[in-house]
Design an enzyme around this catalytic site. Structure first.
Site, PDB file in Angstrom:
ATOM      1  N   HIS A  18      11.031  40.946  -1.058  1.00 27.92           N
ATOM      2  CA  HIS A  18      11.386  40.832   0.358  1.00 27.92           C
ATOM      3  C   HIS A  18      11.869  39.417   0.621  1.00 27.92           C
ATOM      4  O   HIS A  18      11.913  38.581  -0.283  1.00 27.92           O
ATOM      5  CB  HIS A  18      10.241  41.279   1.268  1.00 27.92           C
ATOM      6  CG  HIS A  18       8.963  40.496   1.117  1.00 27.92           C
ATOM      7  ND1 HIS A  18       8.877  39.142   1.326  1.00 27.92           N
ATOM      8  CD2 HIS A  18       7.710  40.894   0.761  1.00 27.92           C
ATOM      9  CE1 HIS A  18       7.644  38.733   1.133  1.00 27.92           C
ATOM     10  NE2 HIS A  18       6.909  39.788   0.776  1.00 27.92           N
ATOM     11  N   CYS A 126     -11.796  40.225  -3.105  1.00 32.43           N
ATOM     12  CA  CYS A 126     -10.681  40.839  -2.366  1.00 32.43           C
ATOM     13  C   CYS A 126      -9.670  41.321  -3.396  1.00 32.43           C
ATOM     14  O   CYS A 126      -9.140  40.526  -4.171  1.00 32.43           O
ATOM     15  CB  CYS A 126     -10.020  39.868  -1.394  1.00 32.43           C
ATOM     16  SG  CYS A 126      -8.466  40.538  -0.748  1.00 32.43           S
ATOM     17  N   LYS A 297       3.462  43.109   2.157  1.00 32.65           N
ATOM     18  CA  LYS A 297       3.184  44.535   2.139  1.00 32.65           C
ATOM     19  C   LYS A 297       1.769  44.829   2.622  1.00 32.65           C
ATOM     20  O   LYS A 297       1.548  45.677   3.463  1.00 32.65           O
ATOM     21  CB  LYS A 297       3.361  45.056   0.719  1.00 32.65           C
ATOM     22  CG  LYS A 297       3.264  46.548   0.668  1.00 32.65           C
ATOM     23  CD  LYS A 297       3.883  47.057  -0.600  1.00 32.65           C
ATOM     24  CE  LYS A 297       3.986  48.566  -0.536  1.00 32.65           C
ATOM     25  NZ  LYS A 297       4.852  49.070  -1.557  1.00 32.65           N
TER      26      LYS A 297
END
Ligand code: MSP
Length: 504
Positions: A18, A126, A297
């Site tokens: 992106h 995470c 994303k």
């Protein structure tokens, strides 16, 4: 000859490219293009980060094997960089055998030096970051970067003794004040270090999608520990010692501010542990924001594909916008309106208009042959050009592309102003008109050299229309920007508008 080794982060292949990835990569590319013009020996490395839980999970979600999924997405990054005229020297994929060998050699060296030991780890993890957090680093119990829940993980694995490097890292930063730029980010890194470092678990038994640990077949290396080492694989670590020592540590790692801790705390400590110098510079840039939020994303935000922008605006306008509109250390806002405004003001009205005007008057007043410029002593624009070149060069050298381009555009504006003041289109053909146009052509020649790191195609086209041979991309400093290079007597071409004005 100086060596300049530029890297980008290697991008995770769970995501498609992106405009945020494009931002880092285009900046790195432009830096390399400038350094090539400056006569440095340049090596530009980019690539993809293909191991770890996140990639394995996204492959599964797409019903593909990780290797297949990684290969398909690595291709997409290569396509995006081709579209954006990114001229990297090497593209590394962490699944390549050469990288596995380098990782194994480097981490075995650290172990031999006594900095890797077995242990048990339990912590909050995470998956999007591929990193553990302590309780107080979480925000409302969620990952501070992704605002997602964390999971408890417990593993028997190997630890890197990061805690032993606290004072060495502090000393390193004190004696190398330029090692992390800008200074605010250096202070952030020092803050992490001063708040106390814990040993890090660097292997996993819970997944197979990683580089195997050579001394224990049940483990693979944790993805960040494999990823950072790409910077060494790219220059032959463990394979070609001569090449490696020629390029290391002349490295300039360009990264986003999301990955400071890995690059400015872990990575220099790993280098120290392996007995090599830490990288000479890490430059940290801010985020590109869309409506004030980082585009990614996992954040579920709008995706802007480089391809769509390039189709709409053209590759050079996209590159120019990314380089010109954001001050590299700070966050920058990306918007369609902002891009159109910059396109119309700098590209259509300033650069495009200047070239069109000059070519038109050369056709109507000089029989289509561009006159030579006046000598430096008599041309006002020669003084402007000299000061512009100084600011332009200083801008690139301190990783400030927006300042470099702002300087280059000063020369364009001053040349337009000179033409408006002298109005050669109203004067009869003769030496007066020739002097004005010769200076304008020479200013345009210099502008083509100065714009080349940002807009290689446009610069080449300006060069060609001025009747010059060769390419401004291959022009070498300082000769190429010394006033007086336009020889005169060349056929100047009136082509279509370089950047037709946009009405959206
Ligand atoms: N794979 C790791 C990096 C390993 S480097 C040894 C990773 N990959 S990533 O795909 O998430 O890419 C992170 C980098 O992409 C950021 O550091 C930054 O350079 C760039 N960007 C991604 N989104 C961005 C913005 N919205 N704005 C600016 N840069 C962005 O982390």
């Amino acid at each position: 000859m100086a060596r300049f080794y530029q890297t980008t982060p290697i991008y995770y292949v769970n995501d498609v490219p992106h405009i945020g990835h494009a931002y880092t990569t285009v900046v790195a590319d432009a830096m390399c293009r400038f350094h090539r013009q400056a006569g440095d020996e340049v090596f530009f490395l980019t690539g993809t980060d293909e191991h770890g839980l996140k990639v394995a999970q996204s492959a599964e979600a797409h019903g593909m094997a990780p290797a297949e999924w990684a290969a398909a997405n690595a291709e997409r990054f290569k396509e995006a960089w081709k579209l954006l005229d990114v001229a990297y020297d090497d593209f590394i994929r962490t699944t390549e055998p050469r990288h596995h060998l380098a990782v194994q050699a480097f981490l075995s060296r650290i172990r031999d030096n006594g900095w890797i030991e077995p242990g048990t780890y339990e912590g909050l993890y995470c998956i999007s970051c591929e990193a553990y957090y302590t309780e107080d680093e979480l925000v409302d119990g969620r990952c501070p970067v992704h605002d997602r829940p964390v999971v408890t993980m417990k593993e028997e694995n190997y630890f890197f003794k990061l805690s032993a490097f606290e004072s060495r890292l502090i000393e390193w930063y004190e004696s190398n004040p330029e090692a992390v730029q800008p200074a605010t980010k250096r202070n952030e890194a020092l803050g992490f270090i001063r708040s106390g470092l814990q040993d890090i678990s660097i292997t996993r038994t819970s997944l197979r999608w990683g580089v195997p640990v050579p001394w224990d077949a049940d483990h693979v290396f944790y993805v960040w520990y494999d990823a950072l080492i790409n910077y060494l694989t790219g220059i032959g670590y463990g394979d070609d010692e001569e090449r490696f020592s020629a390029w290391w540590p002349a490295s300039h790692h360009l990264i986003g501010k999301d990955i400071i801790r890995f690059h400015c705390v872990w990575w220099p400590a790993m280098c120290m542990a392996a007995g090599i110098d830490p990288p000479s510079q890490v430059f940290v840039h801010g985020y590109l924001l869309v409506s004030g939020r980082k585009m990614s994303k996992t954040g579920g935000l709008t995706q802007i594909a480089p391809r769509d922008l390039v189709e709409d605006f053209g590759v050079d306008a996209v590159r120019y916008h990314l380089l010109r509109d954001v001050s590299l250390g700070s966050d920058g806002e990306f918007s369609h309106e902002g891009m159109v405004a910059r396109y119309n003001s700098d590209l259509a009205n300033n650069l495009g208009n200047l070239l069109a005007r000059v070519a038109t008057v050369v056709a109507s007043r000089c029989g289509g042959l561009g006159p030579a410029p006046q000598p430096a002593g008599s041309a006002r624009l020669a003084d402007v050009a000299a000061s512009v070149v100084r600011d332009w060069e200083a801008g690139w050298r301190r990783y400030a592309p927006h300042e470099a381009l702002e300087a280059a555009w000063r020369l364009i504006r001053e040349t337009n102003a000179e033409l408006e003041a002298k109005e050669p289109w109203k004067a009869p053909p003769g030496p007066g008109v020739e002097a004005v146009l010769g200076d304008a052509l020479e200013a345009l020649r210099i502008v083509a050299v100065l714009a080349a790191p940002a807009m290689p195609r446009t610069s080449g086209e300006v060069w060609r229309r001025l009747g010059l041979s060769g390419s401004p991309v291959d022009a070498r400093l300082p000769e190429a920007v010394v006033w007086g290079g336009y020889p005169g007597g060349l056929a100047v071409e009136r082509g279509p508008a370089l950047f037709p004005r946009r009405r959206d």
